[in-house]
Design a protein around this motif. Structure first.
Motif, mmCIF file in Angstrom:
data_model
loop_
_atom_site.group_PDB
_atom_site.id
_atom_site.type_symbol
_atom_site.label_atom_id
_atom_site.label_comp_id
_atom_site.label_asym_id
_atom_site.label_seq_id
_atom_site.Cartn_x
_atom_site.Cartn_y
_atom_site.Cartn_z
ATOM 1 N N ALA A 176 -18.313 5.380 -40.253
ATOM 2 C CA ALA A 176 -17.916 6.656 -40.855
ATOM 3 C C ALA A 176 -17.403 7.586 -39.761
ATOM 4 C CB ALA A 176 -19.098 7.289 -41.576
ATOM 5 N N LEU A 177 -16.268 8.235 -40.044
ATOM 6 C CA LEU A 177 -15.619 9.134 -39.081
ATOM 7 C C LEU A 177 -15.218 10.426 -39.789
ATOM 8 C CD1 LEU A 177 -13.394 6.222 -38.017
ATOM 9 C CD2 LEU A 177 -14.681 7.438 -36.273
ATOM 10 N N PRO A 178 -15.044 11.506 -39.044
ATOM 11 C CA PRO A 178 -14.532 12.730 -39.665
ATOM 12 C C PRO A 178 -13.127 12.498 -40.215
ATOM 13 C CG PRO A 178 -15.430 13.171 -37.478
ATOM 14 C CD PRO A 178 -15.346 11.685 -37.617
ATOM 15 N N GLN A 179 -12.861 13.088 -41.355
ATOM 16 C CA GLN A 179 -11.524 12.987 -41.920
ATOM 17 C C GLN A 179 -10.520 13.602 -40.945
ATOM 18 O OE1 GLN A 179 -9.175 11.319 -44.077
ATOM 19 N NE2 GLN A 179 -11.022 11.522 -45.304
ATOM 20 N N GLY A 180 -9.398 12.927 -40.768
ATOM 21 C CA GLY A 180 -8.386 13.409 -39.844
ATOM 22 C C GLY A 180 -8.447 12.760 -38.474
ATOM 23 N N THR A 181 -9.440 11.891 -38.234
ATOM 24 C CA THR A 181 -9.510 11.163 -36.965
ATOM 25 C C THR A 181 -8.254 10.319 -36.782
ATOM 26 O OG1 THR A 181 -11.928 11.039 -37.121
ATOM 27 C CG2 THR A 181 -10.837 9.508 -35.604
ATOM 28 N N ASN A 182 -7.598 10.461 -35.635
ATOM 29 C CA ASN A 182 -6.342 9.755 -35.393
ATOM 30 C C ASN A 182 -6.639 8.366 -34.829
ATOM 31 O OD1 ASN A 182 -3.760 8.878 -34.722
ATOM 32 N ND2 ASN A 182 -3.097 10.901 -34.054
ATOM 33 N N LEU A 183 -6.878 7.418 -35.718
ATOM 34 C CA LEU A 183 -7.251 6.070 -35.298
ATOM 35 C C LEU A 183 -6.122 5.343 -34.584
ATOM 36 C CD1 LEU A 183 -9.245 5.020 -38.468
ATOM 37 C CD2 LEU A 183 -10.185 5.254 -36.169
ATOM 38 N N GLU A 184 -4.895 5.613 -34.983
ATOM 39 C CA GLU A 184 -3.766 4.899 -34.390
ATOM 40 C C GLU A 184 -3.654 5.166 -32.894
ATOM 41 O OE1 GLU A 184 -0.143 5.498 -36.450
ATOM 42 O OE2 GLU A 184 -0.796 4.456 -38.260
ATOM 43 N N GLN A 185 -4.022 6.351 -32.469
ATOM 44 C CA GLN A 185 -3.982 6.668 -31.038
ATOM 45 C C GLN A 185 -5.225 6.168 -30.311
ATOM 46 O OE1 GLN A 185 -3.219 10.816 -30.358
ATOM 47 N NE2 GLN A 185 -1.143 10.741 -31.194
ATOM 48 N N LEU A 186 -6.325 6.016 -31.057
ATOM 49 C CA LEU A 186 -7.573 5.598 -30.430
ATOM 50 C C LEU A 186 -7.660 4.085 -30.255
ATOM 51 C CD1 LEU A 186 -10.084 7.903 -32.344
ATOM 52 C CD2 LEU A 186 -9.558 8.024 -29.909
ATOM 53 N N ILE A 187 -7.337 3.347 -31.344
ATOM 54 C CA ILE A 187 -7.494 1.892 -31.350
ATOM 55 C C ILE A 187 -6.108 1.270 -31.513
ATOM 56 C CG2 ILE A 187 -8.682 -0.059 -32.410
ATOM 57 C CD1 ILE A 187 -10.696 1.968 -33.576
ATOM 58 N N LEU A 188 -5.565 0.778 -30.420
ATOM 59 C CA LEU A 188 -4.181 0.305 -30.436
ATOM 60 C C LEU A 188 -4.035 -1.042 -31.146
ATOM 61 C CD1 LEU A 188 -3.081 1.324 -26.825
ATOM 62 C CD2 LEU A 188 -2.924 2.630 -28.961
ATOM 63 N N ASP A 189 -5.089 -1.849 -31.155
ATOM 64 C CA ASP A 189 -5.032 -3.149 -31.831
ATOM 65 C C ASP A 189 -5.364 -2.952 -33.306
ATOM 66 O OD1 ASP A 189 -4.772 -5.389 -29.613
ATOM 67 O OD2 ASP A 189 -6.143 -3.847 -28.846
ATOM 68 N N LYS A 190 -4.320 -2.944 -34.148
ATOM 69 C CA LYS A 190 -4.501 -2.596 -35.556
ATOM 70 C C LYS A 190 -5.259 -3.656 -36.354
ATOM 71 C CE LYS A 190 -2.301 1.200 -34.868
ATOM 72 N NZ LYS A 190 -2.291 1.129 -33.416
ATOM 73 N N ASP A 191 -5.312 -4.896 -35.821
ATOM 74 C CA ASP A 191 -6.018 -5.946 -36.554
ATOM 75 C C ASP A 191 -7.517 -5.946 -36.246
ATOM 76 O OD1 ASP A 191 -5.290 -6.811 -33.929
ATOM 77 O OD2 ASP A 191 -5.898 -8.839 -34.484
ATOM 78 N N TRP A 192 -8.009 -4.936 -35.518
ATOM 79 C CA TRP A 192 -9.437 -4.841 -35.233
ATOM 80 C C TRP A 192 -10.204 -4.152 -36.361
ATOM 81 C CZ3 TRP A 192 -10.288 -3.256 -29.401
ATOM 82 C CH2 TRP A 192 -9.754 -4.264 -28.577
ATOM 83 N N TYR A 193 -9.502 -3.442 -37.226
ATOM 84 C CA TYR A 193 -10.184 -2.679 -38.276
ATOM 85 C C TYR A 193 -9.267 -2.500 -39.484
ATOM 86 C CZ TYR A 193 -7.245 1.308 -37.042
ATOM 87 O OH TYR A 193 -6.163 2.123 -36.824
ATOM 88 N N GLU A 194 -9.880 -2.156 -40.605
ATOM 89 C CA GLU A 194 -9.147 -1.779 -41.807
ATOM 90 C C GLU A 194 -9.686 -0.444 -42.298
ATOM 91 O OE1 GLU A 194 -6.614 -3.255 -43.482
ATOM 92 O OE2 GLU A 194 -6.510 -4.799 -41.922
#
Length: 389
Positions: A176-194
């Protein structure tokens, strides 16, 4: 005119012009594109004012927009804030109180709060939903949830901790993360999460695929459940379909980006009776129907839908769900699984649909029911697994 007055004026303009004919976040994008002088802080604040306004649902919809916006911000924001400090300092003092105290203290256009005022569809709710708890949950912005892909938990958590992100690790690889967390800048490997709501992730418990089985995700949409199926059992053969060609194109890209293999896709209208010629096989070991629905369980994320929803639509969706379900049932093997899912909180789409399906004599209910996410700042869903007789 101050910056805060400009924000309120822009919110009034948006609310006045918006007619609910497309998702609010799309409308806001169009509005901000037409006003490129607005910076990111401006856009965030104006969006917050508009979303808070719609979170009040049907409560005092006839009130002056400025009053309703200010009191919505007081109620829906978690504490005192710069907007109210500048626009209405008296309300800003109230904003620091617990939600229950705020609701007891405020009227809008002389109308006191009640759960039924905010949510006028209480009579249609599933029996397990408490209307007071449910209505209160709609006043809080849901959290952002991700599902960590197999084998990636340590890597994802290390990144979030090293970046100082506020997060909570939950069961079953959910974060669970705060709404608006910029995941694309944090986790560059997109296949690590959905990105997947917590309640949607909970449906994994009902999915029981075995190696070598054939499964059909018949209303696949963006493909979240398809990836869920393949992550739980990579050895299945998967067929994913949807009625919209553009959705299938996006689905193929998403599955490929997620490094999912062993799948086929197809464009299929499940309203038509004879589907055999459109399917890659005559029988499946399991069918997943994430049915088109009212979406009422997700209105915490899309509060505009609460305001523009018409009760007659419940019957429309229930009829559509029944037609789709009965059209796909013939393609389940005897002893196979049928998983029925909605993101609705209405009984006619949920418990009553289960009763109708059991009355066909073709199915036995194995497990499942309401997934109430209101206490976890998540969506609410309904999911049941049947066995084909």
């Amino acid at each position: 005119m101050t910056r805060w007055e400009n924000y309120q004026g822009s919110a009034v303009k948006i609310i006045t012009r918006y007619q609910g004919d497309l998702p609010l976040h799309h409308y806001l994008k169009q509005f901000f594109k037409q006003h490129p002088q607005m910076g990111s802080r401006d856009r965030k604040w104006i969006s917050r004012l508009v979303y808070d306004y719609f979170r009040l649902g049907h409560w005092a919809l006839d009130a002056a927009l400025e009053e309703r916006i200010q009191k919505a911000v007081c109620i829906c924001e978690p504490g005192a804030n710069d907007f109210l400090a500048a626009i209405n300092p008296e309300l800003n003092e109230l904003a620091a109180l617990p939600l229950e105290r705020k609701l007891e203290s405020l009227t809008i256009n002389n109308s006191a709060y009640s759960a039924e005022q905010l949510f006028p569809f209480a009579q249609q709710l599933s029996a397990e939903i408490d209307i007071k708890t449910w209505a209160s949950s709609l006043l809080k912005q849901p959290l952002l949830f991700i599902r960590v892909r197999p084998g990636k938990r340590t890597k994802v958590i290390d990144i979030l901790e090293n970046q100082g992100v506020d997060f909570q690790y939950l069961d079953n690889e959910a974060i669970a993360l705060p709404q608006g967390t910029n995941l694309e800048q944090l986790i560059l490997d997109k296949d690590w999460y959905e990105i997947q709501d917590l309640s949607s992730q909970t449906t994994m418990q009902l999915l029981t695929p075995k190696p070598g089985e054939y499964w059909w995700d018949c209303c696949a949409a963006s493909g979240g459940k398809s990836i869920l199926l393949k992550d739980k059992e990579p050895g299945i053969k998967l067929f994913a379909s949807d009625i919209r060609p553009s959705i299938i194109q996006n689905l193929q890209k998403r599955l490929t980006a997620a490094k999912v293999s062993g799948f086929q896709t197809g464009v299929i209208d499940l309203n038509q009776g004879d589907l055999a010629s459109l399917l890659p096989r005559k029988q499946f070991d399991g069918i997943l129907l994430d049915a088109p629905c009212s979406g009422s369980g997700t209105w915490g994320r899309t509060p505009e839908n609460l305001v523009y929803f018409e009760a007659e639509k419940i019957d429309y969706y229930a009829d559509l769900q029944w037609k789709i379900a009965t059209n796909v049932l013939p393609y389940i093997k005897p002893g196979g699984s049928f998983v029925y899912i909605t993101c609705s909180v209405f009984a006619k789409e949920n418990e009553q649909m289960v009763t109708r399906l059991l009355d066909t004599g073709l199915l036995e209910k194995e497990s499942g029911g309401l997934i109430d996410g209101s206490a976890k700042r998540a969506d609410s869903m309904f999911a049941v697994r049947f066995r084909k007789k």
